[in-house]
Design a protein around this motif. Sequence first.
Motif, mmCIF file in Angstrom:
data_model
loop_
_atom_site.group_PDB
_atom_site.id
_atom_site.type_symbol
_atom_site.label_atom_id
_atom_site.label_comp_id
_atom_site.label_asym_id
_atom_site.label_seq_id
_atom_site.Cartn_x
_atom_site.Cartn_y
_atom_site.Cartn_z
ATOM 1 N N ALA A 277 0.855 -1.192 0.000
ATOM 2 C CA ALA A 277 0.000 0.000 0.000
ATOM 3 C C ALA A 277 0.884 1.231 0.000
ATOM 4 O O ALA A 277 1.733 1.398 0.889
ATOM 5 N N LEU A 278 0.717 2.068 -1.011
ATOM 6 C CA LEU A 278 1.428 3.347 -1.102
ATOM 7 C C LEU A 278 0.538 4.391 -0.439
ATOM 8 O O LEU A 278 -0.523 4.734 -0.973
ATOM 9 N N LEU A 279 0.957 4.888 0.724
ATOM 10 C CA LEU A 279 0.068 5.700 1.557
ATOM 11 C C LEU A 279 0.624 7.094 1.795
ATOM 12 O O LEU A 279 1.777 7.252 2.211
ATOM 13 N N GLU A 280 -0.215 8.083 1.572
ATOM 14 C CA GLU A 280 0.159 9.476 1.771
ATOM 15 C C GLU A 280 0.683 9.718 3.188
ATOM 16 O O GLU A 280 0.080 9.297 4.161
ATOM 17 N N CYS A 281 1.829 10.391 3.286
ATOM 18 C CA CYS A 281 2.422 10.692 4.584
ATOM 19 C C CYS A 281 3.355 11.884 4.413
ATOM 20 O O CYS A 281 4.554 11.733 4.231
ATOM 21 N N GLY A 282 2.805 13.064 4.467
ATOM 22 C CA GLY A 282 3.614 14.262 4.297
ATOM 23 C C GLY A 282 2.748 15.435 3.906
ATOM 24 O O GLY A 282 1.653 15.269 3.370
ATOM 25 N N GLN A 283 3.230 16.645 4.190
ATOM 26 C CA GLN A 283 2.520 17.888 3.900
ATOM 27 C C GLN A 283 1.253 18.018 4.753
ATOM 28 O O GLN A 283 0.217 18.488 4.296
ATOM 29 N N TYR A 284 1.349 17.583 5.992
ATOM 30 C CA TYR A 284 0.212 17.569 6.917
ATOM 31 C C TYR A 284 0.332 18.695 7.943
ATOM 32 O O TYR A 284 1.400 19.288 8.137
ATOM 33 N N ASN A 285 -0.779 18.953 8.593
ATOM 34 C CA ASN A 285 -0.841 19.909 9.692
ATOM 35 C C ASN A 285 -2.192 19.732 10.361
ATOM 36 O O ASN A 285 -3.172 19.373 9.685
ATOM 37 N N GLU A 297 -1.807 8.271 11.500
ATOM 38 C CA GLU A 297 -3.001 7.834 10.777
ATOM 39 C C GLU A 297 -2.617 7.051 9.524
ATOM 40 O O GLU A 297 -3.331 6.129 9.116
ATOM 41 N N THR A 298 -1.495 7.418 8.917
ATOM 42 C CA THR A 298 -1.010 6.677 7.754
ATOM 43 C C THR A 298 -0.763 5.217 8.111
ATOM 44 O O THR A 298 -1.158 4.306 7.378
ATOM 45 N N ALA A 299 -0.113 5.003 9.251
ATOM 46 C CA ALA A 299 0.150 3.624 9.691
ATOM 47 C C ALA A 299 -1.154 2.887 9.942
ATOM 48 O O ALA A 299 -1.308 1.717 9.561
ATOM 49 N N GLN A 300 -2.119 3.554 10.565
ATOM 50 C CA GLN A 300 -3.410 2.925 10.832
ATOM 51 C C GLN A 300 -4.150 2.620 9.531
ATOM 52 O O GLN A 300 -4.811 1.583 9.410
ATOM 53 N N ALA A 301 -4.021 3.512 8.556
ATOM 54 C CA ALA A 301 -4.656 3.266 7.255
ATOM 55 C C ALA A 301 -4.097 1.998 6.622
ATOM 56 O O ALA A 301 -4.818 1.253 5.952
ATOM 57 N N GLY A 302 -2.808 1.730 6.839
ATOM 58 C CA GLY A 302 -2.213 0.492 6.340
ATOM 59 C C GLY A 302 -2.857 -0.734 6.948
ATOM 60 O O GLY A 302 -3.087 -1.741 6.266
#
Length: 368
Positions: A277-285, A297-302
């Motif tokens: 799974a290629l999961l968005e992780c960056g440019q957050y706030n 949340e990225t890890a949980q989405a995995g």
Amino acid sequence: MIATLSILVILVITTLLFTNFYPSFGGKISKEQELVFQKSKQYKNGKFRNTKEVPKDLGISGTLSLAYKFFTTKVSNGRPKEDLKPQHIKPKNITHYTGEARMIWFGHSSFLVQIDGKNILLDPMFGPVAAPHPLLGANRFNKEFPITIEQLPQIDAVIFSHDHYDHLDYETILKIKDKTDRFYTPLGIESHLEAWGVPTSKITEMDWWQEIQFGTLKLVCTPAQHFSGRNLTNGQSTLWSSWVITSPTENIFFSGDSGYAEHFKAIGEKYGPFDLALLECGQYNEMWSDIHMMPEETAQAGVDVKAKKIMPIHWAGFKLALHEWTDPIKRVKAKATELNITTISPQIGQEIIVKDTMNNYTDWWKNL
């Protein structure tokens, strides 16, 4: 007073001419397209919507306040100390590849996927800045790429997740359109591609949960929680999505850009488990966490999509938020360890074997 008004009038006229005629802003949605969009559950009152009522409308004052904070806040270690150097690939090793399904990362969210004899590009963005003009954005972290666009072989398909500048780039499209057989996009993005000279016969637009057979591959346009728009007047005029790519032996999930929401579990239940799974992780706030996941949340989405392993993406390309550039990878790896899910972190250009059970990637970002 007259001089001030004259300057304001000139600025307004210049802005209008720029946003209406500069080609990188893309095309406009036609009345015929709007009639097609009305069949989509995501399209209401002339705009595409998320399942939840997000993102919140900040209004002009809120938008200006957020922009001011972004451009005036100094971020320690916001960029690498030097340009990121990719691992280079010989063109012949791309053109004549016949091995098992693999991927090559170009940084941020761009990939070359070689699967079941097909060459597929995901969100190809090879431009220097994530903006409509080079003067309007900061340079990307890597000037060089693993392979140049000119050296790429014939591309069987390009898949786009949405129309933002860090995912859909005008100059890149001009360079790949003649060597690409098919373009798969969420609803509405055809308007941009067509404006840039891509024949409509090459473009297939899809709504959430729609499936299509592409040779031996199944492509599924799946939900995301994000937004769209390329100028001040066309927000939410096109749809955003994630994607599932399934071959007879591999299963890949590409999140596109998304806030964390229930759709990850729904996708996992219907199409999981995934080899990668290629999961968005960056440019957050926290101020915009409804449209971009925090690393935890990225890890949980995995876990939600039932991935055997995850790869954090949407980092190591551009500075589009107020966090340190290595913050995403550090935090997601820590949370993934807690959740007992494997995280891979290849260098730009490094070969990624989709079903490889080895995790021998180094912490290449340290001290950069």
